[in-house]
Design a protein around this motif. Structure first.
Motif, mmCIF file in Angstrom:
data_model
loop_
_atom_site.group_PDB
_atom_site.id
_atom_site.type_symbol
_atom_site.label_atom_id
_atom_site.label_comp_id
_atom_site.label_asym_id
_atom_site.label_seq_id
_atom_site.Cartn_x
_atom_site.Cartn_y
_atom_site.Cartn_z
ATOM 1 N N LEU A 1 0.850 -1.200 0.000
ATOM 2 C CA LEU A 1 0.000 0.000 0.000
ATOM 3 C C LEU A 1 0.878 1.241 0.000
ATOM 4 C CD1 LEU A 1 -2.658 -0.879 2.719
ATOM 5 C CD2 LEU A 1 -2.982 -0.873 0.259
ATOM 6 N N HIS A 2 0.456 2.247 -0.751
ATOM 7 C CA HIS A 2 1.206 3.513 -0.727
ATOM 8 C C HIS A 2 0.291 4.564 -0.132
ATOM 9 C CE1 HIS A 2 4.112 1.443 -3.116
ATOM 10 N NE2 HIS A 2 3.142 1.058 -3.918
ATOM 11 N N ARG A 3 0.313 4.672 1.177
ATOM 12 C CA ARG A 3 -0.616 5.591 1.837
ATOM 13 C C ARG A 3 -0.064 7.002 1.868
ATOM 14 N NH1 ARG A 3 -1.824 3.136 7.450
ATOM 15 N NH2 ARG A 3 -3.615 4.512 7.475
ATOM 16 N N GLU A 4 -0.936 7.937 1.543
ATOM 17 C CA GLU A 4 -0.548 9.353 1.558
ATOM 18 C C GLU A 4 -1.790 10.189 1.852
ATOM 19 O OE1 GLU A 4 0.614 10.425 -2.410
ATOM 20 O OE2 GLU A 4 -0.867 9.109 -3.281
ATOM 21 N N PRO A 5 -1.632 11.460 2.256
ATOM 22 C CA PRO A 5 -2.817 12.287 2.521
ATOM 23 C C PRO A 5 -3.572 12.534 1.209
ATOM 24 C CG PRO A 5 -0.853 13.234 3.514
ATOM 25 C CD PRO A 5 -0.384 12.142 2.616
ATOM 26 N N LEU A 6 -4.885 12.231 1.216
ATOM 27 C CA LEU A 6 -5.680 12.354 -0.022
ATOM 28 C C LEU A 6 -6.966 13.104 0.246
ATOM 29 C CD1 LEU A 6 -5.705 8.618 -1.157
ATOM 30 C CD2 LEU A 6 -4.441 10.456 -2.250
ATOM 31 N N ASP A 7 -7.367 13.905 -0.718
ATOM 32 C CA ASP A 7 -8.676 14.550 -0.629
ATOM 33 C C ASP A 7 -9.696 13.565 -1.206
ATOM 34 O OD1 ASP A 7 -10.975 15.920 -0.975
ATOM 35 O OD2 ASP A 7 -10.068 17.697 -1.879
ATOM 36 N N ILE A 8 -10.477 12.968 -0.328
ATOM 37 C CA ILE A 8 -11.385 11.897 -0.743
ATOM 38 C C ILE A 8 -12.446 12.403 -1.734
ATOM 39 C CG2 ILE A 8 -12.901 12.126 1.273
ATOM 40 C CD1 ILE A 8 -13.148 9.089 1.272
ATOM 41 N N GLU B 1 -18.588 20.360 4.279
ATOM 42 C CA GLU B 1 -18.121 21.654 3.758
ATOM 43 C C GLU B 1 -16.626 21.662 3.519
ATOM 44 O OE1 GLU B 1 -19.380 24.923 6.161
ATOM 45 O OE2 GLU B 1 -21.486 24.483 5.659
ATOM 46 N N LYS B 2 -15.915 21.111 4.521
ATOM 47 C CA LYS B 2 -14.444 21.087 4.390
ATOM 48 C C LYS B 2 -14.062 19.690 3.891
ATOM 49 C CE LYS B 2 -10.415 21.558 7.373
ATOM 50 N NZ LYS B 2 -10.145 20.249 7.949
ATOM 51 N N ALA B 3 -13.294 19.666 2.772
ATOM 52 C CA ALA B 3 -12.933 18.360 2.197
ATOM 53 C C ALA B 3 -12.050 17.577 3.166
ATOM 54 C CB ALA B 3 -12.196 18.581 0.885
ATOM 55 N N PRO B 4 -12.435 16.343 3.520
ATOM 56 C CA PRO B 4 -11.605 15.589 4.463
ATOM 57 C C PRO B 4 -10.379 14.993 3.786
ATOM 58 C CG PRO B 4 -13.705 14.470 4.068
ATOM 59 C CD PRO B 4 -13.638 15.608 3.116
ATOM 60 N N MET B 5 -9.218 15.183 4.427
ATOM 61 C CA MET B 5 -7.981 14.575 3.934
ATOM 62 C C MET B 5 -7.788 13.274 4.700
ATOM 63 S SD MET B 5 -6.761 16.656 1.692
ATOM 64 C CE MET B 5 -5.046 16.260 1.480
ATOM 65 N N VAL C 1 -20.118 11.489 2.849
ATOM 66 C CA VAL C 1 -18.821 11.517 3.540
ATOM 67 C C VAL C 1 -18.960 12.491 4.691
ATOM 68 C CG1 VAL C 1 -16.366 12.061 3.309
ATOM 69 C CG2 VAL C 1 -17.622 11.179 1.337
ATOM 70 N N GLU C 2 -18.499 12.090 5.875
ATOM 71 C CA GLU C 2 -18.511 13.053 6.982
ATOM 72 C C GLU C 2 -17.255 12.889 7.825
ATOM 73 O OE1 GLU C 2 -22.037 12.268 9.243
ATOM 74 O OE2 GLU C 2 -21.089 10.580 10.248
ATOM 75 N N ILE C 3 -16.939 13.971 8.518
ATOM 76 C CA ILE C 3 -15.752 13.910 9.376
ATOM 77 C C ILE C 3 -16.214 13.538 10.776
ATOM 78 C CG2 ILE C 3 -13.856 15.259 10.364
ATOM 79 C CD1 ILE C 3 -13.900 16.962 7.824
ATOM 80 N N PRO D 1 -8.622 6.665 8.647
ATOM 81 C CA PRO D 1 -8.034 7.689 9.512
ATOM 82 C C PRO D 1 -7.800 8.991 8.755
ATOM 83 C CG PRO D 1 -6.530 5.824 9.206
ATOM 84 C CD PRO D 1 -7.766 5.496 8.474
ATOM 85 N N LEU D 2 -8.068 10.100 9.417
ATOM 86 C CA LEU D 2 -7.792 11.400 8.806
ATOM 87 C C LEU D 2 -6.284 11.656 8.846
ATOM 88 C CD1 LEU D 2 -10.629 13.420 10.547
ATOM 89 C CD2 LEU D 2 -10.446 13.048 8.078
#
Ligand code: ADP
Length: 389
Positions: A235-242, A270-274, A307-309, A386-387
């Motif tokens: 897996l290549h995990r990185e911060p992503l805007d879902i 409202e705020k895109a979750p990373m 999608v929700e945070i 996970p965020l």
């Protein structure tokens, strides 16, 4: 002899006889007890599993013969150890010897639960073992200690590995020619330079194209599953805007929804979750859940993606108004090759691997997956990731 003396002697003899009888009974009971004890010992020693029984303060009280064979330790040595000495003695026999302190402490810290762990033993021989730890409760309901049982699963794991490697090799070999067939069929259907096609030729090639796609998707599923089982899926995990990934994915579903007049609604915060995730694998999770929602929802039904945070995770839900699942079906959903029995699964293709892969992908990325559903009233599949901090 006077009357009084005779009576005393008689009483004495009868007491003596009673004592003799009681003694015989006690001896018989003792012999029976010894027989039962040695039978129990023989039964425990006949077990293929290594057993260690610890007192509530962590001292070793009993081991069976298999334990001494397994670990190359004689029972007198083991039973003379204190709790700390026992930990030190067993350390070095396992790959992850640090967890040893923790699992030997279960006997002093937990009186209720059964624990299970997979371990790799390295000395005196290499073995893959399953460890179970069970609290032992006496007939009067008092906790008398913990039983540790090691089961040798080296052979089973080896067979699993060979099977996974075989499946992986076969799927890999199948994928290359299948991709080439698909490429050629796609070309014949779309490239005008290839020549004119009759309606009938177009129809047959369309069937070939669909089935080739299905075969490719099955081989991909099998390949993924065997890679996961053998721990080879990287897996290549990185911060992503879902929300961006969702945006890329939806256009491929639109024609299918339109064809069946299904209504799709998207709910984004409202705020895109990373999230911290592997982009391709997150796409695969979403694609599996959305295509199931499409497949198991009748024409004119609706499908929602939200999608929700929910710090420290993002929660994604795919809800459909489809055929739903009973409690029994839900319990088996994430089992390999499981497909519920209904008209849709009978009519349509599928392997029963999609959700197993989806669950593994979610869990490998530190998330959880769940479902709630009611027959005839649709389903909601939800997962968390996970965020990224
Ligand atoms: P497949 O769809 O290829 O059969 P999956 O692993 O994706 O395999 O799903 C396993 C089974 O779970 C399906 O066969 C179907 O019975 C059931 N299922 C999955 N998603 C849904 C859904 N959204 N609604 C109703 N049933 C579903």
């Amino acid at each position: 002899m006077d009357e009084g003396k005779r009576a005393t002697e008689e009483a004495f003899r009868s007491n003596e006889a009673r004592l003799e009888a009681a003694l015989q009974l006690a001896e018989a009971n003792y012999a029976q007890l010894e027989r039962t004890k040695s039978q129990l010992r023989a039964i425990i020693d006949a077990s293929q599993e290594a057993m260690l029984f610890l007192s509530p303060d962590g001292r070793p009280l009993k081991v069976n013969t298999r334990f001494t064979d397994f670990f190359g330790l004689d029972d007198t040595t083991v039973l003379s150890q204190s709790a700390d000495q026992l930990t030190a003695l067993l350390k070095g026999l396992f790959v992850d010897d640090n967890s040893l302190d923790c699992w030997l402490a279960w006997s002093t810290t937990d009186q209720e639960h059964i624990f299970r762990e997979q371990q790799v033993q390295v000395r005196p021989v290499r073995r893959e073992v399953d460890l179970s730890s069970l609290p032992v409760i006496n007939v009067d309901q008092t906790y008398i200690g913990r039983l540790y049982v090691w089961h040798d699963v080296t052979h089973e794991r080896e067979v699993d590995r060979i099977k996974s490697e075989f499946v992986s090799m076969v799927s890999h070999e199948l994928r290359t020619p299948l991709t080439s067939i698909k490429g050629s069929v796609d070309l014949i259907l779309t490239d005008e330079t290839v020549g004119e096609l009759t309606e009938l030729q177009r129809e047959f090639l369309g069937i070939t194209q669909n089935n080739t796609c299905r075969l490719i998707s099955i081989t991909n599923d099998l390949l993924d599953l065997s890679r996961m089982e053998s721990g080879k899926l990287a897996l290549h995990r990185e911060p992503l805007d879902i929300t961006l990934l969702i945006g890329e994915l939806l256009p491929s579903f639109q024609p299918g929804w339109d064809a069946r007049r299904q209504r799709f609604t998207l709910h984004l915060p409202e705020k895109a979750p990373m999230v911290l995730a592997d982009a391709d694998r997150l796409m695969q999770i979403l694609r599996n859940l959305l295509s199931n929602a499409h497949k198991y929802t009748p024409d004119e039904g609706h499908i929602d993606l939200s999608v929700e945070i929910a710090e420290p995770v993002a929660r994604v839900e795919v809800t459909d108004s489809g055929i739903g699942l009973s409690k029994e079906e839900q319990a088996q959903l994430f089992t390999r090759f499981y497909r519920a029995h209904n008209a849709v699964t009978k009519a349509g293709g599928g392997t029963g691997l999609g959700l197993v892969i989806t669950r593994s992908l979610v869990e490998m990325q530190g998330g959880e997956i769940g479902v709630s559903s009611e027959p005839g009233h649709g389903s909601t599949f939800r997962f968390t990731l996970p965020l990224a901090v």
